[in-house]
Design an enzyme around this catalytic site. Structure first.
Site, mmCIF file in Angstrom:
data_model
loop_
_atom_site.group_PDB
_atom_site.id
_atom_site.type_symbol
_atom_site.label_atom_id
_atom_site.label_comp_id
_atom_site.label_asym_id
_atom_site.label_seq_id
_atom_site.Cartn_x
_atom_site.Cartn_y
_atom_site.Cartn_z
ATOM 1 N N TYR A 79 -1.109 13.542 -1.736
ATOM 2 C CA TYR A 79 -2.232 13.575 -1.926
ATOM 3 C C TYR A 79 -3.105 14.977 -1.505
ATOM 4 O O TYR A 79 -2.970 15.595 -0.739
ATOM 5 C CB TYR A 79 -2.468 12.856 -0.606
ATOM 6 C CG TYR A 79 -3.774 11.954 -0.502
ATOM 7 C CD1 TYR A 79 -4.205 10.801 -1.392
ATOM 8 C CD2 TYR A 79 -4.965 12.258 0.463
ATOM 9 C CE1 TYR A 79 -5.222 9.818 -0.816
ATOM 10 C CE2 TYR A 79 -6.184 11.276 0.220
ATOM 11 C CZ TYR A 79 -5.869 10.247 -0.577
ATOM 12 O OH TYR A 79 -7.531 9.745 -0.485
ATOM 13 N N ASN A 172 -11.595 1.261 3.031
ATOM 14 C CA ASN A 172 -11.957 -0.087 2.487
ATOM 15 C C ASN A 172 -13.545 -0.585 2.044
ATOM 16 O O ASN A 172 -13.723 -0.548 0.947
ATOM 17 C CB ASN A 172 -10.510 -0.524 2.980
ATOM 18 C CG ASN A 172 -9.559 -0.289 2.595
ATOM 19 O OD1 ASN A 172 -9.189 0.865 1.842
ATOM 20 N ND2 ASN A 172 -8.580 -1.014 2.984
ATOM 21 N N ASN A 199 -6.047 -9.375 -4.084
ATOM 22 C CA ASN A 199 -5.738 -9.865 -2.418
ATOM 23 C C ASN A 199 -4.994 -8.329 -2.031
ATOM 24 O O ASN A 199 -5.319 -8.679 -0.670
ATOM 25 C CB ASN A 199 -4.266 -10.705 -2.977
ATOM 26 C CG ASN A 199 -3.826 -10.940 -1.952
ATOM 27 O OD1 ASN A 199 -5.059 -11.063 -1.107
ATOM 28 N ND2 ASN A 199 -2.454 -10.523 -1.372
ATOM 29 N N ALA A 201 -6.815 -5.587 0.856
ATOM 30 C CA ALA A 201 -8.420 -4.784 1.493
ATOM 31 C C ALA A 201 -9.484 -4.938 0.846
ATOM 32 O O ALA A 201 -10.687 -5.250 0.937
ATOM 33 C CB ALA A 201 -8.068 -3.782 2.566
ATOM 34 N N ASP A 223 1.185 -13.164 -9.966
ATOM 35 C CA ASP A 223 1.636 -14.384 -9.452
ATOM 36 C C ASP A 223 2.822 -14.478 -8.462
ATOM 37 O O ASP A 223 2.897 -13.547 -8.036
ATOM 38 C CB ASP A 223 2.753 -14.982 -10.461
ATOM 39 C CG ASP A 223 2.629 -16.600 -10.816
ATOM 40 O OD1 ASP A 223 1.758 -17.554 -10.166
ATOM 41 O OD2 ASP A 223 3.232 -17.269 -11.718
ATOM 42 N N GLY A 299 -3.172 3.228 -7.832
ATOM 43 C CA GLY A 299 -2.636 3.341 -8.569
ATOM 44 C C GLY A 299 -1.533 2.705 -7.883
ATOM 45 O O GLY A 299 -0.120 3.227 -8.178
ATOM 46 N N TRP A 323 -13.466 8.180 -5.878
ATOM 47 C CA TRP A 323 -12.434 9.057 -4.901
ATOM 48 C C TRP A 323 -13.103 8.776 -3.303
ATOM 49 O O TRP A 323 -13.932 9.613 -3.345
ATOM 50 C CB TRP A 323 -12.177 10.064 -5.220
ATOM 51 C CG TRP A 323 -11.042 9.951 -3.625
ATOM 52 C CD1 TRP A 323 -10.343 9.727 -2.940
ATOM 53 C CD2 TRP A 323 -10.942 11.827 -3.555
ATOM 54 N NE1 TRP A 323 -9.407 10.552 -1.953
ATOM 55 C CE2 TRP A 323 -10.254 11.700 -2.388
ATOM 56 C CE3 TRP A 323 -10.945 12.628 -4.151
ATOM 57 C CZ2 TRP A 323 -9.427 12.849 -1.535
ATOM 58 C CZ3 TRP A 323 -10.298 14.410 -3.376
ATOM 59 C CH2 TRP A 323 -9.089 13.801 -2.680
ATOM 60 N N LYS A 381 -1.637 -4.652 5.966
ATOM 61 C CA LYS A 381 -1.962 -3.655 6.415
ATOM 62 C C LYS A 381 -1.716 -3.744 8.179
ATOM 63 O O LYS A 381 -1.748 -4.695 8.953
ATOM 64 C CB LYS A 381 -3.970 -3.867 6.649
ATOM 65 C CG LYS A 381 -4.329 -2.716 6.773
ATOM 66 C CD LYS A 381 -4.744 -1.477 6.537
ATOM 67 C CE LYS A 381 -5.162 -1.400 5.082
ATOM 68 N NZ LYS A 381 -4.920 -0.537 4.130
HETATM 69 N N1 LIG Z 1 -9.801 5.860 -4.737
HETATM 70 C C1 LIG Z 1 -10.454 5.826 -3.655
HETATM 71 O O1 LIG Z 1 -10.974 6.004 -2.891
HETATM 72 C C2 LIG Z 1 -9.833 4.579 -2.505
HETATM 73 C C3 LIG Z 1 -9.903 3.932 -1.332
HETATM 74 C C4 LIG Z 1 -9.760 3.201 -0.416
HETATM 75 C C5 LIG Z 1 -8.383 2.294 -1.162
HETATM 76 N N2 LIG Z 1 -7.607 3.005 -2.526
HETATM 77 C C6 LIG Z 1 -7.025 2.521 -3.004
HETATM 78 O O2 LIG Z 1 -6.874 1.114 -3.330
HETATM 79 C C7 LIG Z 1 -5.890 0.850 -3.660
HETATM 80 C C8 LIG Z 1 -5.843 -0.421 -2.661
HETATM 81 O O3 LIG Z 1 -5.331 -0.386 -1.244
HETATM 82 P P1 LIG Z 1 -5.829 -0.922 0.212
HETATM 83 O O4 LIG Z 1 -5.706 -0.573 1.467
HETATM 84 O O5 LIG Z 1 -6.381 -2.262 -0.342
HETATM 85 O O6 LIG Z 1 -4.382 -1.960 -0.205
HETATM 86 P P2 LIG Z 1 -3.666 -2.833 0.499
HETATM 87 O O7 LIG Z 1 -4.522 -3.894 1.329
HETATM 88 O O8 LIG Z 1 -2.369 -2.213 0.802
HETATM 89 O O9 LIG Z 1 -2.616 -3.911 -0.683
HETATM 90 C C9 LIG Z 1 -2.096 -3.427 -2.213
HETATM 91 C C10 LIG Z 1 -2.457 -4.441 -3.236
HETATM 92 O O10 LIG Z 1 -1.996 -3.501 -4.160
HETATM 93 C C11 LIG Z 1 -1.147 -5.036 -4.561
HETATM 94 N N3 LIG Z 1 -0.100 -4.643 -5.175
HETATM 95 C C12 LIG Z 1 0.339 -3.070 -4.872
HETATM 96 N N4 LIG Z 1 2.303 -3.386 -5.996
HETATM 97 C C13 LIG Z 1 1.574 -3.678 -7.257
HETATM 98 C C14 LIG Z 1 2.133 -3.941 -8.261
HETATM 99 N N5 LIG Z 1 3.166 -2.646 -8.261
HETATM 100 N N6 LIG Z 1 1.316 -4.454 -9.364
HETATM 101 C C15 LIG Z 1 0.812 -4.945 -8.637
HETATM 102 N N7 LIG Z 1 -0.557 -5.032 -7.709
HETATM 103 C C16 LIG Z 1 0.424 -4.264 -6.344
HETATM 104 C C17 LIG Z 1 -0.202 -5.684 -3.679
HETATM 105 O O11 LIG Z 1 -0.766 -6.943 -4.516
HETATM 106 P P3 LIG Z 1 0.281 -8.621 -3.854
HETATM 107 O O12 LIG Z 1 -0.961 -8.901 -2.968
HETATM 108 O O13 LIG Z 1 0.410 -9.415 -4.805
HETATM 109 O O14 LIG Z 1 1.190 -7.856 -2.734
HETATM 110 C C18 LIG Z 1 -2.356 -6.148 -2.651
HETATM 111 O O15 LIG Z 1 -2.880 -6.699 -2.983
HETATM 112 C C19 LIG Z 1 -3.822 1.725 -2.497
HETATM 113 O O16 LIG Z 1 -4.108 2.626 -4.032
HETATM 114 C C20 LIG Z 1 -5.346 3.085 -2.170
HETATM 115 O O17 LIG Z 1 -4.683 4.442 -1.806
HETATM 116 C C21 LIG Z 1 -7.655 3.890 -2.851
#
Ligand SMILES: NC(=O)c1ccc[n+]([C@@H]2O[C@H](COP(=O)([O-])OP(=O)(O)OC[C@H]3O[C@@H](n4cnc5c(N)ncnc54)[C@H](OP(=O)(O)O)[C@@H]3O)[C@@H](O)[C@H]2O)c1
Length: 386
Positions: A79, A172, A199, A201, A223, A299, A323, A381
């Site tokens: 990171y 988030n 789905n 967060a 799915d 990603g 970001w 989470k």
């Molecule tokens: N750039 C930024 O500023 C920023 C800020 C916040 C978060 N983020 C990024 O945003 C992403 C989501 O964060 P979060 O905390 O919301 O995560 P989270 O609640 O843990 O959710 C992860 C999600 O990714 C999906 N997923 C996992 N592997 C996958 C795949 N191979 N193909 C399709 N979907 C997949 C899951 O789907 P299922 O529901 O089907 O399991 C789940 O809905 C992370 O990559 C995080 O690092 C970035």
């Protein structure tokens, strides 16, 4: 000396000890080198003198801190934003404390502290504070105040923040709000955004905030056996206007259905939010209107983003990154304003927190709790509470 490493014979204890002049025996989850969290995280025990707090400083106890994907990537060393490794907590090697988000309660204040009183709640002002710990000694500037439940009620809020809401507020919900409001003007009642990871967060905050702002949304999800109940939850509880599967997102035959939804409102899909990559990202980008913007902020599939040339040439699509750390590090006023909006929605019961699986720290070995949190984070989470 206000923070000192605990003697090895007292490493297992987690208590407020009166033995050493009101010393708090604190635990922090530290890493001195990068690797898989299960291999490199360990517990460091140290003491904070709660009765001799330096001027301008505060002592806080942790109420809760989550395990986010970026926290794991930070420990792995993949990171770009990293905490400084040093020996300020008395570790034998330069080390950093894991975690970036967390909710704290102030338990002692030094002289000349003007922003905080004992009992106030706060979150770290910036990333890399190191939130996977039981207590911390911080400067006033390192923390930002959040209303505690009594303060919310006194100010007329319907309810106070929960620990989950406070501990997960700074990444988030802010990400979702800023992606929807900072780049493209979306006309309420008419325009749409499409997002994958519907789905996640962030995805749930984006669909809820979209609804609060009057913006229609299409959430793409993977799915699964219980797809119908997920669709119901995302639409009825999380504000999504439409929910489609990855297969529908990638299907040419399904395209006219999406066009029909958009035509009905007289708007356009001006924004796509991508946290998955691969074919999924290509599918959401294809649904953008002319001059649309795709913001990539994650990603999850580990696949690159591939966009058809024609989308650039004939539809003038822009693909850009988002970001939250970068956007807000240079803009404290934007952070303050955005936080205030999210707090207000929580207090008025207009925004629902994305659920966390909560595990209460039992006073044993803190690193073991976060290692389990990392291992379990694929199933939702994880939030460690205290
Ligand atoms: N750039 C930024 O500023 C920023 C800020 C916040 C978060 N983020 C990024 O945003 C992403 C989501 O964060 P979060 O905390 O919301 O995560 P989270 O609640 O843990 O959710 C992860 C999600 O990714 C999906 N997923 C996992 N592997 C996958 C795949 N191979 N193909 C399709 N979907 C997949 C899951 O789907 P299922 O529901 O089907 O399991 C789940 O809905 C992370 O990559 C995080 O690092 C970035």
């Amino acid at each position: 000396m206000f923070v000192r490493s605990a003697k090895p014979s007292r490493l297992a204890s987690y208590s407020i000890s009166l033995q050493f002049r009101n010393m708090i025996t604190a635990q922090a989850v530290v890493f001195s080198k990068h690797g898989e969290p299960k291999d490199v995280l360990s517990t460091h025990t140290y003491e904070i003198d709660e009765k001799n707090v330096p001027a301008g400083s505060i002592v806080v106890k942790t109420l809760g801190s989550p395990v986010n994907p970026s926290d794991i990537n930070q420990v792995q060393g993949v990171y770009p934003s990293q905490p400084e490794k040093n020996t300020s907590l008395g570790t034998s090697e330069p080390s950093a404390v894991g975690g970036n988000e967390g909710l704290f309660e102030i338990i002692a204040v030094g002289d000349n502290v003007s922003k905080f009183s004992v009992g106030d709640w706060c979150i770290p002002t910036n990333v890399n504070f190191g939130t996977w710990r039981t207590h911390a000694l911080a400067t006033e500037a390192q923390m930002t105040k959040l209303p505690n439940p009594e303060q919310s009620k006194a100010a007329g809020g319907k309810k106070g923040l929960t620990i989950n809401e406070g501990a997960t507020i700074s990444v988030n919900p802010l990400t979702a709000y800023l992606m929807l409001t900072h780049y493209v003007k979306l006309t309420p009642g008419k325009d749409w955004f499409i997002q994958n990871g519907g789905n996640s967060a962030v995805g749930k905050y984006a669909s809820q905030i979209g609804k609060l702002l009057g913006i229609n949304s299409i959430s793409v999800v993977r799915d699964r056996d219980d797809l119908d109940s997920l669709i119901k939850d995302l639409k009825e509880e999380n504000g999504a206007t439409q929910v489609i599967t990855e297969e529908q997102n990638g299907s040419k035959e399904f395209g006219p259905t999406v066009k029909g939804w958009v035509k009905e409102t007289g708007g356009e899909i001006k924004l796509a939010l991508n946290c998955v990559g691969g074919k999924n990202a290509t599918g959401v980008a294809r649904k953008l209107s002319n001059d649309g913007l795709m913001l990539t902020y994650g990603g999850m599939s580990m696949q690159p983003v591939i966009l058809p040339t024609s989308l650039h040439i004939f539809k003038n699509i822009t693909s850009s990154g988002f970001w939250v750390t970068k956007l807000l590090s240079g803009n404290p006023e934007l952070k303050k304003k955005t936080l205030a909006q999210i707090v207000q929605w929580y207090e008025n019961e207009e925004l629902k927190v994305a659920p966390s699986q909560e595990t209460k720290f039992d006073g044993s070995d803190l690193a073991e709790f976060y290692k389990r949190g990392v291992a379990n984070s694929k199933s939702g989470k994880q939030l460690i509470t205290y």
